[in-house]
Design a protein around this motif. Structure first.
Motif, PDB file in Angstrom:
ATOM      1  N   GLU A 137       0.479  -1.228  -0.016  1.00  0.00           N
ATOM      2  CA  GLU A 137       0.000   0.028   0.165  1.00  0.00           C
ATOM      3  C   GLU A 137       0.726   1.332  -0.026  1.00  0.00           C
ATOM      4  OE1 GLU A 137      -3.888   1.789   2.815  1.00  0.00           O
ATOM      5  OE2 GLU A 137      -2.447   0.609   3.638  1.00  0.00           O
ATOM      6  N   MET A 138       2.081   1.112   0.685  1.00  0.00           N
ATOM      7  CA  MET A 138       2.889   2.273   0.860  1.00  0.00           C
ATOM      8  C   MET A 138       3.655   2.465  -0.502  1.00  0.00           C
ATOM      9  SD  MET A 138       2.312   3.550   3.645  1.00  0.00           S
ATOM     10  CE  MET A 138       0.587   2.826   3.619  1.00  0.00           C
ATOM     11  N   VAL A 139       3.825   1.530  -1.334  1.00  0.00           N
ATOM     12  CA  VAL A 139       4.513   1.583  -2.619  1.00  0.00           C
ATOM     13  C   VAL A 139       3.505   1.882  -3.662  1.00  0.00           C
ATOM     14  CG1 VAL A 139       5.417   0.154  -4.367  1.00  0.00           C
ATOM     15  CG2 VAL A 139       6.150  -0.260  -2.044  1.00  0.00           C
ATOM     16  N   ARG A 140       2.295   1.716  -3.547  1.00  0.00           N
ATOM     17  CA  ARG A 140       1.455   2.168  -4.523  1.00  0.00           C
ATOM     18  C   ARG A 140       1.052   3.682  -4.216  1.00  0.00           C
ATOM     19  NH1 ARG A 140      -1.252  -3.072  -3.432  1.00  0.00           N
ATOM     20  NH2 ARG A 140      -2.307  -1.822  -1.848  1.00  0.00           N
ATOM     21  N   GLY A 141       1.008   4.118  -2.914  1.00  0.00           N
ATOM     22  CA  GLY A 141       0.811   5.562  -2.453  1.00  0.00           C
ATOM     23  C   GLY A 141       1.953   6.439  -2.940  1.00  0.00           C
ATOM     24  N   ALA A 142       3.481   5.859  -2.897  1.00  0.00           N
ATOM     25  CA  ALA A 142       4.551   6.639  -3.535  1.00  0.00           C
ATOM     26  C   ALA A 142       4.197   6.628  -5.244  1.00  0.00           C
ATOM     27  CB  ALA A 142       5.881   5.930  -3.322  1.00  0.00           C
ATOM     28  N   ALA A 143       3.811   5.909  -5.777  1.00  0.00           N
ATOM     29  CA  ALA A 143       3.249   5.911  -7.015  1.00  0.00           C
ATOM     30  C   ALA A 143       2.505   7.207  -7.274  1.00  0.00           C
ATOM     31  CB  ALA A 143       2.817   4.805  -7.884  1.00  0.00           C
ATOM     32  N   PRO A 165      17.011 -16.149   6.328  1.00  0.00           N
ATOM     33  CA  PRO A 165      17.157 -15.162   5.055  1.00  0.00           C
ATOM     34  C   PRO A 165      15.655 -15.185   4.264  1.00  0.00           C
ATOM     35  CG  PRO A 165      18.966 -16.486   5.227  1.00  0.00           C
ATOM     36  CD  PRO A 165      18.010 -17.204   6.172  1.00  0.00           C
ATOM     37  N   ALA A 166      14.891 -16.406   3.746  1.00  0.00           N
ATOM     38  CA  ALA A 166      13.863 -16.528   3.228  1.00  0.00           C
ATOM     39  C   ALA A 166      12.640 -15.599   3.751  1.00  0.00           C
ATOM     40  CB  ALA A 166      13.476 -17.777   2.732  1.00  0.00           C
ATOM     41  N   ARG A 167      12.540 -15.933   4.813  1.00  0.00           N
ATOM     42  CA  ARG A 167      11.602 -15.352   5.688  1.00  0.00           C
ATOM     43  C   ARG A 167      11.675 -13.565   5.778  1.00  0.00           C
ATOM     44  NH1 ARG A 167       9.169 -16.600  11.783  1.00  0.00           N
ATOM     45  NH2 ARG A 167       7.580 -15.091  11.744  1.00  0.00           N
ATOM     46  N   ALA A 168      13.041 -13.076   5.823  1.00  0.00           N
ATOM     47  CA  ALA A 168      13.356 -12.000   5.967  1.00  0.00           C
ATOM     48  C   ALA A 168      13.199 -11.203   4.562  1.00  0.00           C
ATOM     49  CB  ALA A 168      14.890 -11.707   6.595  1.00  0.00           C
ATOM     50  N   ILE A 169      13.388 -11.843   3.568  1.00  0.00           N
ATOM     51  CA  ILE A 169      13.179 -11.254   2.299  1.00  0.00           C
ATOM     52  C   ILE A 169      11.778 -11.187   1.731  1.00  0.00           C
ATOM     53  CG2 ILE A 169      13.696 -13.056   0.710  1.00  0.00           C
ATOM     54  CD1 ILE A 169      15.322  -9.807   0.306  1.00  0.00           C
ATOM     55  N   ALA A 170      10.980 -12.092   2.351  1.00  0.00           N
ATOM     56  CA  ALA A 170       9.553 -12.234   1.779  1.00  0.00           C
ATOM     57  C   ALA A 170       8.897 -10.986   1.587  1.00  0.00           C
ATOM     58  CB  ALA A 170       8.858 -13.142   2.333  1.00  0.00           C
ATOM     59  N   PRO A 171       8.935  -9.945   2.448  1.00  0.00           N
ATOM     60  CA  PRO A 171       8.073  -8.668   2.275  1.00  0.00           C
ATOM     61  C   PRO A 171       8.638  -7.734   1.263  1.00  0.00           C
ATOM     62  CG  PRO A 171       9.112  -9.016   4.432  1.00  0.00           C
ATOM     63  CD  PRO A 171       9.184 -10.557   3.803  1.00  0.00           C
ATOM     64  N   TYR A 172      10.109  -7.946   1.396  1.00  0.00           N
ATOM     65  CA  TYR A 172      10.671  -7.100   0.518  1.00  0.00           C
ATOM     66  C   TYR A 172      10.498  -7.274  -1.131  1.00  0.00           C
ATOM     67  CZ  TYR A 172      12.669  -4.971   4.506  1.00  0.00           C
ATOM     68  OH  TYR A 172      12.664  -4.255   5.926  1.00  0.00           O
ATOM     69  N   ALA A 173      10.599  -8.865  -1.245  1.00  0.00           N
ATOM     70  CA  ALA A 173      10.223  -9.248  -2.617  1.00  0.00           C
ATOM     71  C   ALA A 173       9.029  -8.931  -3.068  1.00  0.00           C
ATOM     72  CB  ALA A 173      10.340 -10.477  -2.591  1.00  0.00           C
ATOM     73  N   ALA A 174       7.783  -8.885  -2.209  1.00  0.00           N
ATOM     74  CA  ALA A 174       6.424  -8.619  -2.380  1.00  0.00           C
ATOM     75  C   ALA A 174       6.505  -7.068  -3.005  1.00  0.00           C
ATOM     76  CB  ALA A 174       5.735  -8.852  -1.287  1.00  0.00           C
ATOM     77  N   ALA A 179       6.387  -2.210  -6.480  1.00  0.00           N
ATOM     78  CA  ALA A 179       6.854  -1.456  -7.291  1.00  0.00           C
ATOM     79  C   ALA A 179       7.210  -1.484  -8.758  1.00  0.00           C
ATOM     80  CB  ALA A 179       8.190  -1.230  -6.648  1.00  0.00           C
ATOM     81  N   ARG A 180       7.432  -2.655  -9.267  1.00  0.00           N
ATOM     82  CA  ARG A 180       7.652  -3.018 -10.691  1.00  0.00           C
ATOM     83  C   ARG A 180       6.269  -2.808 -11.297  1.00  0.00           C
ATOM     84  NH1 ARG A 180      11.310  -8.056 -12.637  1.00  0.00           N
ATOM     85  NH2 ARG A 180       9.770  -9.275 -11.357  1.00  0.00           N
ATOM     86  N   ARG A 181       5.162  -3.246 -10.860  1.00  0.00           N
ATOM     87  CA  ARG A 181       3.723  -3.176 -11.373  1.00  0.00           C
ATOM     88  C   ARG A 181       3.532  -1.803 -11.499  1.00  0.00           C
ATOM     89  NH1 ARG A 181       2.770  -8.199  -8.515  1.00  0.00           N
ATOM     90  NH2 ARG A 181       2.102  -6.912  -6.638  1.00  0.00           N
ATOM     91  N   CYS A 182       3.724  -0.882 -10.524  1.00  0.00           N
ATOM     92  CA  CYS A 182       3.674   0.418 -10.418  1.00  0.00           C
ATOM     93  C   CYS A 182       4.463   1.194 -11.541  1.00  0.00           C
ATOM     94  CB  CYS A 182       3.561   0.935  -9.227  1.00  0.00           C
ATOM     95  SG  CYS A 182       2.319   0.453  -8.002  1.00  0.00           S
ATOM     96  N   GLY A 183       5.184   0.790 -12.012  1.00  0.00           N
ATOM     97  CA  GLY A 183       6.468   1.543 -12.806  1.00  0.00           C
ATOM     98  C   GLY A 183       7.311   2.336 -12.219  1.00  0.00           C
ATOM     99  N   LEU A 184       7.595   1.859 -10.786  1.00  0.00           N
ATOM    100  CA  LEU A 184       8.676   2.662  -9.964  1.00  0.00           C
ATOM    101  C   LEU A 184       9.871   1.764 -10.056  1.00  0.00           C
ATOM    102  CD1 LEU A 184       6.457   3.113  -7.017  1.00  0.00           C
ATOM    103  CD2 LEU A 184       7.093   4.966  -8.349  1.00  0.00           C
ATOM    104  N   GLY A 185      10.889   2.714 -10.140  1.00  0.00           N
ATOM    105  CA  GLY A 185      12.324   2.307  -9.938  1.00  0.00           C
ATOM    106  C   GLY A 185      12.466   2.107  -8.493  1.00  0.00           C
ATOM    107  N   LEU A 186      13.514   1.060  -8.109  1.00  0.00           N
ATOM    108  CA  LEU A 186      13.676   0.482  -6.945  1.00  0.00           C
ATOM    109  C   LEU A 186      14.888   0.778  -6.306  1.00  0.00           C
ATOM    110  CD1 LEU A 186      12.028  -1.346  -4.761  1.00  0.00           C
ATOM    111  CD2 LEU A 186      13.465  -3.251  -5.638  1.00  0.00           C
ATOM    112  N   ASN A 187      15.262   1.491  -5.034  1.00  0.00           N
ATOM    113  CA  ASN A 187      16.190   1.539  -4.488  1.00  0.00           C
ATOM    114  C   ASN A 187      16.065   0.719  -2.871  1.00  0.00           C
ATOM    115  OD1 ASN A 187      17.048   3.270  -6.270  1.00  0.00           O
ATOM    116  ND2 ASN A 187      16.657   4.869  -5.019  1.00  0.00           N
TER     117      ASN A 187
END
Length: 238
Positions: A137-143, A165-174, A179-187
């Motif tokens: 939701e915050m990513v969509r808001g940034a767009a 590691p897999a659990r830690a990365i999961a929300p970031y991958a989502a 961000a990619r769906r919204c056409g945003l670059g990613l840092n």
């Protein structure tokens, strides 16, 4: 390849602890560029406890790579960014007394404000990134705010990496997929280091840029600055 932007705030902390100009933050930034970094990041705060506004002006005059200025868009910060016109500005909602950034923007609650700030900077040709938690939701808001990129706040990933590691990365991958769906670059940035960086970019290979300061400077105390920049760059090779 994901770009490495080195945050030089901690170098300025050492300088300010004694006064004078040792170490010279401008020389350090130029050396870091020469050692292979793709950009320089600074985060000036109102109390000038590390990078000062005059440092930002001096750096702009000499840097050859991308220049990223982070900060809360209070009036003085906005005026500085409009004067200096860096490659990128990263909007961070930190309080004046914050030791370090500790949360991303609520881009829904602050939509109108962030839209106005984004418009001001983008009119000057400055790329705008908004610092957010790994929440779709915050990513969509940034767009919706008109940002060009989001920077994912990676402290939770770094904290959880050693245990799972897999659990830690999961929300970031989502969040990165959103961000990619919204056409945003990613840092990405905050507490990324030589232990957890490679896994992050392997899992999210479309990451445009990571901003790393504290861990890199700490490693440089033992490994040397040139060698350390090279080691971080090596983590980003795929």
């Amino acid at each position: 390849m994901t770009k490495l932007s080195v945050n030089i705030n901690k170098i300025a902390v050492v300088r300010n602890s004694r006064g004078g100009n040792r170490p010279d933050v401008v020389r350090a930034a130029l050396d870091i560029e020469r050692f292979g970094a793709d950009g320089i990041t600074v985060h000036p705060r109102p109390d000038a406890r590390h990078i000062r506004y005059d440092d930002v002006r001096a750096l702009k005059r000499v840097l050859a790579t991308e220049f990223n200025i982070e900060g809360n868009p209070i009036d003085s910060f906005v005026a500085l960014v409009e004067e200096v016109r860096p490659t990128q500005v990263t909007l961070v909602p930190d309080a004046a007394d914050a030791v370090t950034s500790n949360a991303g923007w609520n881009t829904v609650a602050h939509l109108g404000f962030l839209q106005t700030v984004c418009e001001r900077f983008k009119r000057l040709g400055i790329r705008v990134s908004i610092f957010v938690d790994p929440v779709a939701e915050m990513v969509r808001g940034a767009a919706a705010c008109g940002a060009d990129r989001v920077e994912l706040y990676t402290e939770a990933y770094a904290r959880g990496y050693a245990a799972d590691p897999a659990r830690a990365i999961a929300p970031y991958a989502a969040a990165a997929e959103e961000a990619r769906r919204c056409g945003l670059g990613l840092n990405a940035g905050h507490d990324l280091d030589l232990e957890n960086l490679r896994y992050f970019v392997e899992c999210i290979p479309w990451t445009d840029e990571v901003s790393i300061g504290h861990a890199l400077v700490c490693d440089a105390l033992y490994l040397g600055l040139e060698n350390t920049v090279g080691l971080y760059k090596r983590c980003l090779h795929r």
